[in-house]
Scaffold this motif. Sequence first.
Motif, PDB file in Angstrom:
ATOM      1  N   ASP A 203       0.852  -1.201   0.000  1.00 20.43           N
ATOM      2  CA  ASP A 203       0.000   0.000   0.000  1.00 20.43           C
ATOM      3  C   ASP A 203       0.879   1.239   0.000  1.00 20.43           C
ATOM      4  OD1 ASP A 203      -2.195   1.624   0.010  1.00 20.43           O
ATOM      5  OD2 ASP A 203      -2.776   1.231   2.090  1.00 20.43           O
ATOM      6  N   LYS A 214      -5.149   0.917  -4.472  1.00 13.17           N
ATOM      7  CA  LYS A 214      -4.103   0.344  -3.642  1.00 13.17           C
ATOM      8  C   LYS A 214      -2.963  -0.079  -4.552  1.00 13.17           C
ATOM      9  CE  LYS A 214      -3.759  -2.696   0.412  1.00 13.17           C
ATOM     10  NZ  LYS A 214      -4.458  -3.743   1.211  1.00 13.17           N
ATOM     11  N   VAL A 249      -4.106  -5.560  -3.678  1.00 15.60           N
ATOM     12  CA  VAL A 249      -3.429  -4.555  -4.499  1.00 15.60           C
ATOM     13  C   VAL A 249      -4.052  -4.521  -5.894  1.00 15.60           C
ATOM     14  CG1 VAL A 249      -1.246  -3.920  -5.590  1.00 15.60           C
ATOM     15  CG2 VAL A 249      -1.274  -4.726  -3.215  1.00 15.60           C
TER      16      VAL A 249
END
Length: 285
Positions: A203, A214, A249
Motif C-alpha cells: 500500500d 491500492k 493490491v
Amino acid sequence: MEHAMFTIFKECFPNLPINEEVFKKLIEDERNHYIRKCEKDELIGYSIVKDNHIMLLCVIPSHQNKGIGKELVKESEAFIKQNGFDTVVLGAMDSNLFLGAVIEEKDWEEKHHAFFESCGYHNTGNFVEMQMSLKDVNVEELPVNLNPENITFGYCTDEEKSNLYEAVAQVDEEWVQYFKGNGSFYVAKEENEIIGFTALSFDDITLQSTGFNKVGNIGCVGVIPSKRKYGLGLTMVARSIAELKKHGVEIGYIHFTHLESWYAKLGYRTFCRFWFGSKELVIND
C-alpha cells in the motif's frame, strides 16, 4: 499555493493519475525549498529544491519556451550553491515524486535531454518506472513455471535473516540495507538455502496512486549467481504478483528499473522514463 502547483503539475504531466491529495503527500518534506515564478500574481512555474537536488521543475505549458524554465534552474542552482553544495543533481533516489528528469522515449534511448543539456547538465544514467493493472491478471496464465522442482517459496523469517543478507550481498551489496529491519521479504529456497528474493510492499503512495486505489511494489528482485538462467527471477516476480493480489493490491508497481523488456514479459508497462543528470557548480574562493 499548493493548489496552483498541482494544477500546473497536471498540465505538465496529464497522463499521471494522481490527485491533489496524493500530490501534496508526494512533495511533503520539511527540507523542500520552493522557487516560484508568477505573472500578475498568477503562478506560472516553480521548482522544488532539497539539499543539492532539483526535485521538480514545472512551467505551465502556455508559458514554456520563453526562458522561464532556465530562470528557475539558475535560481535553483544559486540556492544550492548558497547552501554550500558544489554539485546539482536532478531528482533524488529518495524522492517520492521523480527520481530524475522526465523524458520522452526517443530521447531516453539516445540519452539526450535537450533542455537540461543546454543548462550544462550531463547524463549519469537512464531508468524507467513500470506499472500493471492486477485486476484481471490470472497468475496461473503467466508465461513462467510457478513450481520449479525442489524450490519452495515463502516469507523470510527472523531466523533466516542472516541467510537472506548473504544471498542479497551475492547479488548487490548495496541492496542489503533495504532488507534490514521490518518488511515483507519473499524468498525462494532450495534445501533451506535462500537462492532468490524480493522486497514487497502492499500500500504505497506512488505516481500511480489516485487516492482511491491500492498500489503495491515489487523491488530488488534477485537470484544468486549460481542459480541464474533457469527462469527463477521471473517466477519470483509472478509469485509476488500473486502475493500482491492476496493483499488487495490493484496496481503493481516497479520502481527504478532498467529491466524494461524483462518485466514486460509478465505484462508490466513503462509509464515514466527518467534521465539522470548532474552539474558541477563553480565555487568562488
